[in-house]
Design a protein around this motif. Structure first.
Motif, short mmCIF file in Angstrom:
data_model
loop_
_atom_site.label_atom_id
_atom_site.label_comp_id
_atom_site.label_asym_id
_atom_site.label_seq_id
_atom_site.Cartn_x
_atom_site.Cartn_y
_atom_site.Cartn_z
N PHE A 221 0.81 -1.22 0.00
CA PHE A 221 0.00 0.00 0.00
C PHE A 221 0.84 1.27 0.00
N TYR A 222 2.07 1.19 0.52
CA TYR A 222 2.90 2.38 0.63
C TYR A 222 4.10 2.33 -0.30
N ASN A 223 3.92 1.67 -1.44
CA ASN A 223 5.01 1.60 -2.40
C ASN A 223 5.06 2.87 -3.25
N LYS A 224 6.27 3.29 -3.58
CA LYS A 224 6.43 4.54 -4.33
C LYS A 224 5.81 4.45 -5.73
N GLU A 225 5.89 3.27 -6.36
CA GLU A 225 5.35 3.11 -7.70
C GLU A 225 3.83 3.26 -7.73
N ASN A 226 3.16 2.89 -6.64
CA ASN A 226 1.70 3.06 -6.58
C ASN A 226 1.32 4.52 -6.74
N PHE A 227 2.02 5.39 -6.00
CA PHE A 227 1.72 6.82 -6.06
C PHE A 227 2.19 7.42 -7.39
N GLN A 228 3.27 6.87 -7.97
CA GLN A 228 3.76 7.41 -9.24
C GLN A 228 2.75 7.17 -10.37
N LEU A 229 2.21 5.96 -10.45
CA LEU A 229 1.21 5.68 -11.48
C LEU A 229 -0.05 6.50 -11.25
N GLY A 230 -0.46 6.62 -9.98
CA GLY A 230 -1.63 7.43 -9.68
C GLY A 230 -1.42 8.89 -10.03
N ALA A 231 -0.23 9.42 -9.72
CA ALA A 231 0.07 10.82 -10.06
C ALA A 231 0.12 11.01 -11.56
#
Length: 387
Positions: A221-231
């Motif tokens: 849930f707190y992986n950097k790639e998760n937020f990168q794709l979302g951004a």
């Protein structure tokens, strides 16, 4: 795995004997020359419905491979953030076709409609009067019910005021929201979708180590790639919508040409999630779209079996790189070839190919095959012990 992929591997191994027919050993014969007839025969037994997708995929692989070869030879100097520039150009043209009447069809149209929303389609089916009447019906019951005053209620009222009573240009078709909330909602929606997609992709690898390393569950849930794709997805939609609204305010009209500017600026969002694969695939898809539109307009000739020929040539280029210069091949495709051949693609005597100057054995310095001296021209380094 496709039928073409399963059939291609043994066929390519058999086709490597073409050097016996040629009488000599050329730089292109172990890779390109061997894979060309095998790939063409393989695509012919594939289902016709899958040939187009396979062709685009392999053309994408071959284009990237040729680019890496050119960079390795110093022919081309790579452009910084080149994948972002390519994505900006591709996004601008795709969004322009999306806004034009009969510009896009099928899955591409549906995908863009899902991403940016139907409000950006010029022929929107909802009328302003119907939209406002629906909004009024939703708001009136809420005004009659008395609610206790708290932070949540105040926040909800503030958001309703911003969403319903803010500025909206008469050409904008997002009738339920003003331009500001329209962009914010677009960002939140696609950010959530991108975040969830990346989480789902990481679920198999995370649960495989769940019992041995329970702490890895938090990284899901707190992986950097998760937020990168979302951004990436969220900023793409919000920049596109915001630019479109801004141009409608500035020019006081809704024009398909706005999509060129909005799509190009929205492409900058790839800075959050740089991907050569995405850029190359979309560029290949764009070329295919333009080609078929040219055929429909009668300005470009139609070539029968073009997909099979392009597939065969593209696959042969990738096989040439896999044999002569693995460093120019996309790592994921090299791993796929190893899985497909059960590791046999790495068991080649690439030291004998170094004479061509492509550094074929660059990543295989520790491998020396055991060869039967009866079938070699020169004595092998590790002769095979005969019983």
């Amino acid at each position: 795995m496709s039928a073409a992929a399963r059939w291609r591997s043994p066929s390519a191994s058999t086709a490597r004997c073409t050097w016996k027919i040629l009488g000599k050993f050329y730089i292109w014969s172990p890779g390109f020359g061997a894979a060309l007839p095998a790939s063409y025969m393989a695509i012919l037994i594939e289902r016709k419905s899958r040939r187009g997708l396979l062709t685009i995929y392999m053309a994408n692989q071959a284009t990237e491979t040729l680019f890496r070869m050119a960079v390795a030879r110093g022919t081309i100097t790579p452009l910084r953030h080149g994948e972002v520039v390519l994505f900006c150009i591709t996004a601008a043209l795709f969004m322009f076709f999306f806004r034009c009447k009969d510009g896009l069809k099928g899955f591409t149209y549906s995908a863009l409609k899902f991403i940016v929303g139907k409000e950006e389609i010029p022929t929107h089916s909802f009328s302003p009067e119907a939209a406002f009447s629906k909004t009024d019906r939703k708001i009136k019951p809420c005004e009659e019910v008395s609610q206790p005053v708290n932070i949540l209620t105040l926040t909800k009222k503030l958001m309703d005021k911003v969403c319903k009573h803010g500025p909206r240009h008469r050409c904008c078709k997002h009738y339920g929201d003003n331009c500001i909330s329209y962009c914010i909602k677009g960002f939140i929606r696609m950010f959530s979708i991108g975040y969830l997609i990346q989480c789902c992709l990481r679920i198999p690898s995370t649960f495989r180590h769940l019992f041995t390393q329970p702490s890895r569950l938090l990284s899901l849930f707190y992986n950097k790639e998760n937020f990168q794709l979302g951004a990436f997805l969220g900023s793409f939609v919000s920049i596109y919508k915001g630019t479109s609204c801004f141009l409608r305010w500035m020019r006081n009209l809704d024009d398909e040409l706005h999509a060129l500017v909005a799509g190009c600026l929205a492409g900058i969002s790839m800075m959050f999630y740089k991907s050569t694969t995405i850029s190359m695939y979309l560029a290949s898809k764009l070329v295919e779209t333009i080609y078929f539109k040219g055929i429909e307009a009668g300005k470009v000739p139609y070539f029968p079996h073009a997909d099979s020929i392009i597939y065969a040539i593209s696959t042969s280029i990738c096989f040439q790189a896999a044999v002569m210069e693995v460093q120019s091949l996309r790592p994921s495709y090299w791993k796929f070839l190893l899985r497909l051949t059960k590791g046999r693609f790495a068991l080649m005597n690439r030291k004998a190919l170094d004479v061509f100057g492509t550094e074929a054995s660059k990543y295989f310095k520790d491998f020396t095959p055991k060869l039967d001296p009866r079938y070699t021209v020169v004595p092998p380094e590790l002769p095979l012990e005969l019983s």
